[in-house]
Design an enzyme around this catalytic site. Sequence first.
Site, PDB file in Angstrom:
ATOM      1  N   LYS A   1      29.329  69.063  33.118  1.00 29.87           N
ATOM      2  CA  LYS A   1      30.193  68.707  34.241  1.00 29.87           C
ATOM      3  C   LYS A   1      30.887  67.381  33.955  1.00 29.87           C
ATOM      4  O   LYS A   1      30.429  66.589  33.134  1.00 29.87           O
ATOM      5  CB  LYS A   1      29.412  68.653  35.556  1.00 29.87           C
ATOM      6  CG  LYS A   1      28.402  67.537  35.669  1.00 29.87           C
ATOM      7  CD  LYS A   1      27.725  67.599  37.038  1.00 29.87           C
ATOM      8  CE  LYS A   1      26.705  66.516  37.226  1.00 29.87           C
ATOM      9  NZ  LYS A   1      27.211  65.149  37.221  1.00 29.87           N
TER      10      LYS A   1
ATOM     11  N   CYS B   1      25.048  62.337  42.164  1.00 31.93           N
ATOM     12  CA  CYS B   1      25.092  63.739  41.738  1.00 31.93           C
ATOM     13  C   CYS B   1      24.078  64.620  42.458  1.00 31.93           C
ATOM     14  O   CYS B   1      24.361  65.795  42.712  1.00 31.93           O
ATOM     15  CB  CYS B   1      24.941  63.827  40.225  1.00 31.93           C
ATOM     16  SG  CYS B   1      26.272  62.918  39.380  1.00 31.93           S
TER      17      CYS B   1
ATOM     18  N   ASP C   1      21.487  66.043  35.330  1.00 29.90           N
ATOM     19  CA  ASP C   1      21.765  64.786  34.626  1.00 29.90           C
ATOM     20  C   ASP C   1      20.549  63.971  34.200  1.00 29.90           C
ATOM     21  O   ASP C   1      20.623  62.734  34.174  1.00 29.90           O
ATOM     22  CB  ASP C   1      22.669  63.882  35.472  1.00 29.90           C
ATOM     23  CG  ASP C   1      24.015  64.499  35.775  1.00 29.90           C
ATOM     24  OD1 ASP C   1      24.348  65.539  35.196  1.00 29.90           O
ATOM     25  OD2 ASP C   1      24.736  63.920  36.608  1.00 29.90           O
TER      26      ASP C   1
END
Length: 182
Positions: A86, A119, A10
Amino acid sequence: MAKRALIIVDLQNEYEADGKLPLENLDHAVANARRVLGAARDSGEMVVHIKHETPGSHEAPFAVGTHGTQIVEAVAPIEGETVLTKHFPNSFRDTGLKELLDEADVENVVIVGAMSHMCIDATARAACDFGYGVTVVGDACATRALSADGVHVPAAQVHAAFMAALAFAYAKIVATSDLLSA
């Protein structure tokens, strides 16, 4: 020697200063992630980029098709590197990441990215639960300040608490310089 893969989680524009979820010290984390990425590429390790998207409204953070979902240019994928999308904090959930790593006989993963408390934590714990050796490069991860029950927790403390929790049973936490000199 056990086969290793780098998972970049990310590192997207949504976390930049002009994004919907700006993180503290993101530039420092991205610079270190870029160094780790360069070393992985130089050694021929598998590199997997994880990209978060939120289906639905274009007003939501990480809305599909927005500038916020794009990977930060400094760590952008090159030809031959896998990009998985995701929709949950855990990079293994509904992405095919485990199958990809298993097909390549990967035994150890190195994780960098954002956010430390969400995450990175979820992905590192899942990787450990799946039996991979897990290394998190702490100074190549970023987070933000949080609050609960009226208590403000600065980003540095959030990050430190989550790195300490992962180090307790789930991952080896290292600095970029230590990873690169090993």
